[in-house]
Motif scaffolding. Sequence first.
Motif, mmCIF file in Angstrom:
data_model
loop_
_atom_site.group_PDB
_atom_site.id
_atom_site.type_symbol
_atom_site.label_atom_id
_atom_site.label_comp_id
_atom_site.label_asym_id
_atom_site.label_seq_id
_atom_site.Cartn_x
_atom_site.Cartn_y
_atom_site.Cartn_z
ATOM 1 N N ALA A 158 -10.212 -1.931 -2.818
ATOM 2 C CA ALA A 158 -9.129 -1.230 -2.130
ATOM 3 C C ALA A 158 -7.811 -1.687 -2.728
ATOM 4 O O ALA A 158 -7.712 -2.764 -3.315
ATOM 5 C CB ALA A 158 -9.166 -1.510 -0.624
ATOM 6 N N GLY A 159 -6.773 -0.857 -2.543
ATOM 7 C CA GLY A 159 -5.482 -1.198 -3.105
ATOM 8 C C GLY A 159 -5.413 -0.894 -4.586
ATOM 9 O O GLY A 159 -6.391 -0.436 -5.202
ATOM 10 N N THR A 160 -4.255 -1.147 -5.162
ATOM 11 C CA THR A 160 -4.060 -0.921 -6.595
ATOM 12 C C THR A 160 -3.223 -2.041 -7.187
ATOM 13 O O THR A 160 -2.489 -2.734 -6.479
ATOM 14 C CB THR A 160 -3.332 0.419 -6.844
ATOM 15 N N ASP A 161 -3.347 -2.223 -8.486
ATOM 16 C CA ASP A 161 -2.518 -3.181 -9.224
ATOM 17 C C ASP A 161 -2.612 -4.580 -8.641
ATOM 18 O O ASP A 161 -1.626 -5.305 -8.563
ATOM 19 C CB ASP A 161 -1.061 -2.705 -9.238
ATOM 20 N N GLY A 162 -3.817 -4.988 -8.203
ATOM 21 C CA GLY A 162 -4.021 -6.344 -7.716
ATOM 22 C C GLY A 162 -3.449 -6.617 -6.354
ATOM 23 O O GLY A 162 -3.325 -7.784 -5.953
ATOM 24 N N VAL A 163 -3.086 -5.581 -5.587
ATOM 25 C CA VAL A 163 -2.514 -5.755 -4.245
ATOM 26 C C VAL A 163 -3.268 -4.859 -3.270
ATOM 27 O O VAL A 163 -3.470 -3.667 -3.537
ATOM 28 C CB VAL A 163 -1.013 -5.391 -4.216
ATOM 29 N N CYS A 164 -3.671 -5.434 -2.143
ATOM 30 C CA CYS A 164 -4.314 -4.659 -1.079
ATOM 31 C C CYS A 164 -3.632 -4.983 0.243
ATOM 32 O O CYS A 164 -3.594 -6.142 0.659
ATOM 33 C CB CYS A 164 -5.811 -4.986 -0.994
ATOM 34 N N ASP A 165 -3.085 -3.967 0.883
ATOM 35 C CA ASP A 165 -2.438 -4.103 2.191
ATOM 36 C C ASP A 165 -3.266 -3.309 3.190
ATOM 37 O O ASP A 165 -3.277 -2.076 3.161
ATOM 38 C CB ASP A 165 -1.005 -3.587 2.126
ATOM 39 N N PHE A 166 -3.977 -4.019 4.079
ATOM 40 C CA PHE A 166 -4.799 -3.329 5.068
ATOM 41 C C PHE A 166 -3.961 -2.459 5.993
ATOM 42 O O PHE A 166 -4.477 -1.519 6.605
ATOM 43 C CB PHE A 166 -5.592 -4.350 5.892
ATOM 44 N N GLY A 167 -2.663 -2.760 6.118
ATOM 45 C CA GLY A 167 -1.801 -1.953 6.963
ATOM 46 C C GLY A 167 -1.619 -0.537 6.448
ATOM 47 O O GLY A 167 -1.213 0.349 7.204
ATOM 48 N N GLN A 168 -1.930 -0.293 5.179
ATOM 49 C CA GLN A 168 -1.794 1.034 4.598
ATOM 50 C C GLN A 168 -3.093 1.838 4.648
ATOM 51 O O GLN A 168 -3.128 2.976 4.190
ATOM 52 C CB GLN A 168 -1.305 0.932 3.155
#
Length: 422
Positions: A158-168
């Motif tokens: 999940a997420g992109t570019d090494g960042v995953c924010d569950f809030g999104q």
Amino acid sequence: MSFALIDGNNFYVSCERVFDPRLEGRPVIILSNNDGCAVSRSNEAKALGVRMGAPWFQLRDLAHKHGIVALSSNYALYGDMSRRMMSILAQYAPDQEIYSIDECFLGMDGFGHFDRVVHARQMRRQVMQWIGIPVCVGIADTKTLSKLANHCAKKGLAGTDGVCDFGQLSEGDRNHLFSQIEVGEIWGVGPQLTRQLSARGIGTVEALRTADPKVLRREFSVTMERIIAELNGESCVDLEDVASARQQILSSRSFGTYVSDLASLEEAVASYVGIAAAKLRHQGSIAGRVQVFIRTSPFRQDLPQHAQAVTIPLPTPSDDTLLLTRAALWGLQRIYRQGYEYQKAGVMLMNLSPAGVRQPDLFYAARNSDALMTVVDRINATWGRGTLRSAAEGVTKAWGMKRERMSQRWTTRWEEVPCAEC
């Protein structure tokens, strides 16, 4: 509450690649003490089937076949790179908890007017630009979820570019994602607990999140109830601004070669006391007991076996390296036996208490060594650990750790700093 968990990818390997670009794209593993087992693996090494903890002697043929580069652990380099990384990340939030050498939590409360993903991507870019370490970022409403989000970022779930924010993520997308992740990936759920949960039909994150917390609390503990609460967005674990003091301090190593004479064992034990005592003073504690132990290799059944430990109570609690060394050597002399090939020794400082509440002994006049220990710590902090040490630690240390494949200490030794020729 909101948290970000930042984790250095394959941290030990990444540190080595910063100073040796020839390692990029190649399978690389970092070995444990005495070049024993794999403790860090590049993605290329993982793809070849190298398991975490795999013994090096079992990997030699695979390494020769596929060109795997094996390096000894360079703790001076990794520790310094960790300090640099944590210093950069501390600029991105008012609250930071350093969780391990390659991980930290940041408190993200008050960042509602920021785009947290953009903020996290800036973290990644700055760490990569300034020190060359790739990191991933997981953001969520609890520490447990932020660890899980980091796992998703690292694995590309999940997420992109090494960042995953569950809030999104929508609730449905997040629940579907959780149903694809094994329960063992949850922070605090180890192998044994994974087996126990799987036996009860709880094999995924989603299965645990939707389980009855009261029932599992009765079967396991209150910790399990908190894990379930955290998976459901209820924060139960706050940031620790100051790490809690350890209740015991252990310093031990396996020898680079078997040791049979008492003199060499005394040097090793004195060295371990020096390391443990420095940690003791750093956390502002004093020790009431010293335990020393020695043992032969349990894997060499062809050799006579001997393992023994002894605990020495101190007349008055202390953080004095010299006093602790005398106590440890006194204990060592009583458990040492001739005719054995020892493979490991260690020291544990016990019955720790705050240095500020020292209770003197009525019949024992302890010397005031605070000034001396302060000088020792300052010199070693400036010039490197072991610059000033007790004579009991010896000089040559033939028993020392085997590190035949260690790279240079690029950032902590002047004589090993890389030079650019123009």
